[in-house]
Motif scaffolding. Structure first.
Motif, PDB file in Angstrom:
ATOM      1  N   ARG A 136      28.320 107.892 -22.571  1.00 36.95           N
ATOM      2  CA  ARG A 136      28.976 108.876 -21.768  1.00 36.95           C
ATOM      3  C   ARG A 136      27.718 110.024 -22.705  1.00 36.95           C
ATOM      4  O   ARG A 136      27.921 110.142 -23.861  1.00 36.95           O
ATOM      5  CB  ARG A 136      30.513 108.972 -21.579  1.00 36.95           C
ATOM      6  CG  ARG A 136      30.748 108.264 -20.678  1.00 36.95           C
ATOM      7  CD  ARG A 136      32.603 108.810 -20.754  1.00 36.95           C
ATOM      8  NE  ARG A 136      32.699 109.452 -20.204  1.00 36.95           N
ATOM      9  CZ  ARG A 136      32.978 110.579 -18.528  1.00 36.95           C
ATOM     10  NH1 ARG A 136      32.724 109.318 -17.847  1.00 36.95           N
ATOM     11  NH2 ARG A 136      32.891 111.453 -17.917  1.00 36.95           N
ATOM     12  N   VAL A 137      27.733 111.364 -21.211  1.00 40.51           N
ATOM     13  CA  VAL A 137      27.314 112.372 -22.874  1.00 40.51           C
ATOM     14  C   VAL A 137      28.290 113.198 -23.173  1.00 40.51           C
ATOM     15  O   VAL A 137      29.873 113.177 -22.779  1.00 40.51           O
ATOM     16  CB  VAL A 137      26.663 113.796 -21.916  1.00 40.51           C
ATOM     17  CG1 VAL A 137      26.892 114.678 -22.435  1.00 40.51           C
ATOM     18  CG2 VAL A 137      25.697 112.997 -21.249  1.00 40.51           C
ATOM     19  N   ALA A 138      28.416 113.165 -24.102  1.00 38.09           N
ATOM     20  CA  ALA A 138      30.005 113.380 -25.462  1.00 38.09           C
ATOM     21  C   ALA A 138      29.979 115.122 -25.984  1.00 38.09           C
ATOM     22  O   ALA A 138      30.295 115.403 -26.534  1.00 38.09           O
ATOM     23  CB  ALA A 138      30.624 112.415 -26.269  1.00 38.09           C
ATOM     24  N   GLY A 139      28.892 115.824 -26.168  1.00 38.34           N
ATOM     25  CA  GLY A 139      28.997 117.371 -26.887  1.00 38.34           C
ATOM     26  C   GLY A 139      27.424 117.383 -26.797  1.00 38.34           C
ATOM     27  O   GLY A 139      26.238 116.629 -25.731  1.00 38.34           O
ATOM     28  N   VAL A 140      26.837 118.365 -27.692  1.00 41.40           N
ATOM     29  CA  VAL A 140      25.598 118.633 -28.277  1.00 41.40           C
ATOM     30  C   VAL A 140      25.345 119.102 -29.244  1.00 41.40           C
ATOM     31  O   VAL A 140      26.258 119.240 -30.209  1.00 41.40           O
ATOM     32  CB  VAL A 140      24.489 120.462 -26.953  1.00 41.40           C
ATOM     33  CG1 VAL A 140      25.557 119.434 -25.598  1.00 41.40           C
ATOM     34  CG2 VAL A 140      25.902 120.980 -27.384  1.00 41.40           C
ATOM     35  N   ARG A 141      24.535 118.863 -29.785  1.00 41.72           N
ATOM     36  CA  ARG A 141      23.704 119.537 -31.290  1.00 41.72           C
ATOM     37  C   ARG A 141      23.085 120.462 -31.065  1.00 41.72           C
ATOM     38  O   ARG A 141      21.827 120.296 -30.109  1.00 41.72           O
ATOM     39  CB  ARG A 141      22.655 117.824 -32.361  1.00 41.72           C
ATOM     40  CG  ARG A 141      22.507 118.518 -32.931  1.00 41.72           C
ATOM     41  CD  ARG A 141      22.525 117.035 -34.049  1.00 41.72           C
ATOM     42  NE  ARG A 141      22.443 116.126 -34.668  1.00 41.72           N
ATOM     43  CZ  ARG A 141      23.114 115.289 -34.042  1.00 41.72           C
ATOM     44  NH1 ARG A 141      22.540 114.892 -33.015  1.00 41.72           N
ATOM     45  NH2 ARG A 141      24.192 114.040 -33.646  1.00 41.72           N
ATOM     46  N   LEU A 156      32.668 117.826 -21.202  1.00 45.13           N
ATOM     47  CA  LEU A 156      31.638 118.404 -20.308  1.00 45.13           C
ATOM     48  C   LEU A 156      30.139 118.252 -20.905  1.00 45.13           C
ATOM     49  O   LEU A 156      30.816 119.905 -21.316  1.00 45.13           O
ATOM     50  CB  LEU A 156      31.807 119.515 -19.294  1.00 45.13           C
ATOM     51  CG  LEU A 156      31.532 118.960 -17.469  1.00 45.13           C
ATOM     52  CD1 LEU A 156      30.739 118.592 -16.846  1.00 45.13           C
ATOM     53  CD2 LEU A 156      32.355 119.959 -16.595  1.00 45.13           C
ATOM     54  N   VAL A 157      29.187 118.313 -20.471  1.00 50.15           N
ATOM     55  CA  VAL A 157      28.301 119.231 -20.501  1.00 50.15           C
ATOM     56  C   VAL A 157      27.084 120.068 -19.335  1.00 50.15           C
ATOM     57  O   VAL A 157      27.412 119.355 -18.958  1.00 50.15           O
ATOM     58  CB  VAL A 157      27.211 118.610 -21.515  1.00 50.15           C
ATOM     59  CG1 VAL A 157      26.126 119.276 -21.469  1.00 50.15           C
ATOM     60  CG2 VAL A 157      27.780 118.575 -22.666  1.00 50.15           C
ATOM     61  N   SER A 165      14.263 121.982 -18.051  1.00 55.68           N
ATOM     62  CA  SER A 165      16.071 121.451 -18.334  1.00 55.68           C
ATOM     63  C   SER A 165      16.086 120.058 -19.451  1.00 55.68           C
ATOM     64  O   SER A 165      15.592 119.352 -19.533  1.00 55.68           O
ATOM     65  CB  SER A 165      17.217 120.738 -17.715  1.00 55.68           C
ATOM     66  OG  SER A 165      18.267 120.541 -17.358  1.00 55.68           O
ATOM     67  N   THR A 166      16.870 121.008 -20.318  1.00 53.85           N
ATOM     68  CA  THR A 166      16.186 120.468 -22.017  1.00 53.85           C
ATOM     69  C   THR A 166      17.371 118.795 -21.648  1.00 53.85           C
ATOM     70  O   THR A 166      17.669 117.660 -21.774  1.00 53.85           O
ATOM     71  CB  THR A 166      17.336 120.414 -23.169  1.00 53.85           C
ATOM     72  OG1 THR A 166      16.081 121.313 -23.900  1.00 53.85           O
ATOM     73  CG2 THR A 166      17.048 119.873 -24.015  1.00 53.85           C
ATOM     74  N   VAL A 167      18.338 119.245 -20.893  1.00 50.56           N
ATOM     75  CA  VAL A 167      19.434 118.289 -20.489  1.00 50.56           C
ATOM     76  C   VAL A 167      19.353 116.935 -19.658  1.00 50.56           C
ATOM     77  O   VAL A 167      19.329 116.105 -19.430  1.00 50.56           O
ATOM     78  CB  VAL A 167      21.068 119.227 -19.932  1.00 50.56           C
ATOM     79  CG1 VAL A 167      22.013 118.271 -19.851  1.00 50.56           C
ATOM     80  CG2 VAL A 167      21.337 119.861 -21.207  1.00 50.56           C
ATOM     81  N   ALA A 168      18.894 117.893 -18.170  1.00 52.41           N
ATOM     82  CA  ALA A 168      18.144 116.990 -17.268  1.00 52.41           C
ATOM     83  C   ALA A 168      16.515 115.961 -17.815  1.00 52.41           C
ATOM     84  O   ALA A 168      17.293 114.405 -17.555  1.00 52.41           O
ATOM     85  CB  ALA A 168      17.573 117.411 -16.618  1.00 52.41           C
ATOM     86  N   TRP A 283      28.548 114.627 -17.417  1.00 51.30           N
ATOM     87  CA  TRP A 283      26.865 116.243 -17.297  1.00 51.30           C
ATOM     88  C   TRP A 283      26.897 116.330 -15.974  1.00 51.30           C
ATOM     89  O   TRP A 283      27.228 115.811 -15.094  1.00 51.30           O
ATOM     90  CB  TRP A 283      26.146 115.183 -17.900  1.00 51.30           C
ATOM     91  CG  TRP A 283      25.004 114.483 -17.111  1.00 51.30           C
ATOM     92  CD1 TRP A 283      25.352 113.185 -17.739  1.00 51.30           C
ATOM     93  CD2 TRP A 283      24.720 114.385 -16.054  1.00 51.30           C
ATOM     94  NE1 TRP A 283      24.874 112.290 -16.433  1.00 51.30           N
ATOM     95  CE2 TRP A 283      23.917 113.025 -15.978  1.00 51.30           C
ATOM     96  CE3 TRP A 283      23.632 115.462 -15.482  1.00 51.30           C
ATOM     97  CZ2 TRP A 283      23.399 112.483 -15.183  1.00 51.30           C
ATOM     98  CZ3 TRP A 283      22.863 114.592 -14.228  1.00 51.30           C
ATOM     99  CH2 TRP A 283      22.818 113.927 -14.284  1.00 51.30           C
ATOM    100  N   ALA A 284      26.457 117.665 -15.798  1.00 56.23           N
ATOM    101  CA  ALA A 284      26.172 118.072 -14.746  1.00 56.23           C
ATOM    102  C   ALA A 284      25.044 119.361 -14.926  1.00 56.23           C
ATOM    103  O   ALA A 284      24.961 120.227 -15.533  1.00 56.23           O
ATOM    104  CB  ALA A 284      27.843 118.994 -14.049  1.00 56.23           C
ATOM    105  N   LEU A 285      24.392 118.836 -13.494  1.00 55.08           N
ATOM    106  CA  LEU A 285      23.249 120.488 -13.009  1.00 55.08           C
ATOM    107  C   LEU A 285      23.521 121.183 -11.955  1.00 55.08           C
ATOM    108  O   LEU A 285      22.981 120.577 -10.984  1.00 55.08           O
ATOM    109  CB  LEU A 285      21.772 119.556 -13.414  1.00 55.08           C
ATOM    110  CG  LEU A 285      21.241 118.664 -14.522  1.00 55.08           C
ATOM    111  CD1 LEU A 285      20.436 117.350 -13.983  1.00 55.08           C
ATOM    112  CD2 LEU A 285      21.205 119.184 -15.707  1.00 55.08           C
ATOM    113  N   PRO A 286      23.935 122.255 -12.364  1.00 51.22           N
ATOM    114  CA  PRO A 286      24.013 123.454 -11.495  1.00 51.22           C
ATOM    115  C   PRO A 286      22.619 124.192 -11.914  1.00 51.22           C
ATOM    116  O   PRO A 286      21.734 124.279 -12.468  1.00 51.22           O
ATOM    117  CB  PRO A 286      24.771 124.027 -11.877  1.00 51.22           C
ATOM    118  CG  PRO A 286      25.030 124.460 -13.460  1.00 51.22           C
ATOM    119  CD  PRO A 286      25.047 122.741 -13.410  1.00 51.22           C
ATOM    120  N   GLY A 287      22.456 125.410 -10.775  1.00 51.73           N
ATOM    121  CA  GLY A 287      21.094 126.398 -10.956  1.00 51.73           C
ATOM    122  C   GLY A 287      19.692 125.193 -10.667  1.00 51.73           C
ATOM    123  O   GLY A 287      19.954 124.513 -10.323  1.00 51.73           O
TER     124      GLY A 287
END
Length: 436
Positions: A136-141, A156-157, A165-168, A283-287
């Motif tokens: 699971r995604v658990a955060g960011v650095r 949630l990220v 998108s870096t996250v995508a 995680w989720a990707l809006p926009g």
């Protein structure tokens, strides 16, 4: 350093601020990070129809945006084939106007609204990596401009960090599962706009395969956008391509007769439309990070605000229940796809860099003669009606009949009309299949 919060939002512009507002209002501790400092600009056509203005109101940002001084755009006007269609908005949640606001002021207003709601917004802070825990995604650095690194851990990220998108990329969702290549380039500049008679009108012109718009905005300016066929912007000279497109649009040139260009031309050749997988374990990707439509219908900011807000509202109560969180994220993603798919297909049709077809010309004639029909067409842009509710197959057949009577048996026009009707039927069938 490690910090624990309820949600991390990567990107603090439209979708990110809207999600942060919804989460903070629900009492969640949310941190939004953005590599930019606000106010700052970003490439965007930034027109909002009445439905988009209503989304600004829904997150509480509208008073700040109105304070920036953009004129209220109460009239929409389209001109093509010598025919002009004018319409006013059907009110959306009491709002009867559109707005065009430069992103420097708009995004600063959104981040201020997020802070007022209780979210932390950390500017000049870049996400360098995602944190994971058992799949699971658990955060960011993160790293700020001073080089200081921090871990933000959260269930949630939210990746609201745009088309690149870096996250995508980090979660493996960068490759779309549905996409449509663009046929138009997008170029715009701001002009000083002393013509007060047109300050309430959002206008569009079509001539040949070119399309151009004039949207009055804040600080006495008008945003003038042209969308020529993309091959006309392959020489790396956007200023020349912009001027040439204006010359091919005499109605737009006439609108600018008392105006002076105030800024350089900004441009892009890549406006490929797409849907990406937009939810997963934590995680989720809006926009634009999850879904993008060609700017020809100016839906991006409205959808970023709406589905950012709906995401925050959907998951706020489920953040610390992983199974329920994932179900809530998937329900949110499916809702966005259901609500956006038809508009996506309709936009792809309008994004074709083609001369106005006989059916489009008949549509302009019908809308110019029928104020109610013209308003219903504007409602599609405002998202209070679906394209299929207004541009029905029966209406398209009537328009085709009128076009056939007008051409009196010209073979080339007959073929064009038949091809367009086939394309319309195929799009309806595809939409039905995709819906299933």
């Amino acid at each position: 350093m490690t910090e624990y919060v309820d949600a991390v939002v990567v990107g603090a512009r439209c979708a990110g601020s809207a999600a942060a507002v919804a989460l903070a209002r629900a009492g969640r501790r949310v941190v939004a990070v953005d590599s930019a400092t606000f106010p700052s600009d970003t490439l965007s056509t930034h027109l909002l129809f009445a439905g988009g203005v209503a989304e600004l109101a829904a997150i509480g940002a509208l008073p700040r945006v109105h304070a920036l001084g953009p004129p209220r755009l109460t009239v929409a006007e389209m001109t093509g084939a010598g025919i002009t269609v004018r319409a006013r908005y059907t009110p959306v949640d009491g709002i009867d106007h559109g707005l065009c606001v430069r992103r420097t002021g708009l995004d600063a207003a959104l981040t201020d609204t997020a802070r007022e709601a209780g979210a932390q917004v950390r500017e000049a802070t870049k996400v360098t990596d995602l944190l994971w825990d058992r799949g699971r995604v658990a955060g960011v650095r993160t790293r700020d401009r001073g080089g200081r690194e921090r871990e933000l851990r959260a269930p949630l990220v939210v990746g609201a960090d745009g088309r690149r998108s870096t996250v995508a990329r980090a979660v493996g969702a960068e490759r779309p599962y549905r996409s449509n290549p663009n046929q138009r380039a997008c170029l715009f500049a701001y002009w000083h706009d002393p013509d007060s008679d047109q300050r309430s009108v959002a206008a569009q012109w079509r001539a040949g395969s070119d399309l151009g718009t004039a949207f009055p905005c804040d600080d006495g300016l008008v945003m003038v956008l042209v969308m020529p066929p993309v091959e006309r912007l392959r020489d790396g000279k956007p200023a020349a391509a912009y001027a040439e497109a204006l010359d091919r649009l005499p109605g737009l040139r006439h609108r600018l007769r008392h105006c002076a260009q105030a800024t350089k031309v900004r441009s892009t050749r890549d406006t490929t439309s797409y849907f990406r997988r937009s939810s997963g374990a934590g995680w989720a990707l809006p926009g634009d990070s999850g879904h993008f439509k060609d700017p020809v219908t100016a839906q991006g900011i409205r959808d970023a605000l709406r589905y950012g807000r709906l995401l925050g509202e959907a998951v706020a109560a489920a953040l610390h229940d992983p199974a329920e969180l994932d179900r809530s994220l998937l329900r949110w993603e499916r809702r966005r796809e259901r609500e956006c798919l038809e508009v996506y297909q309709w936009t792809n049709g309008l994004a074709r860099a083609e001369v106005m077809s006989p059916l489009e010309v008949e549509f302009y004639r019908a809308a110019a003669a029928d104020e109610k029909f013209a308003r219903h067409a504007l409602d599609v842009f405002a998202r209070t009606r679906r394209p299929g509710e207004v541009f029905t197959l029966r209406r398209n057949l009537r328009l085709a009949t009128a076009a056939l009577r007008r051409v009196r048996g010209r073979t080339d026009t007959l073929r064009t009309i038949a091809a367009e009707l086939r394309r319309d039927v195929q799009a309806r069938r595809a939409r039905t299949a995709l819906g299933r």
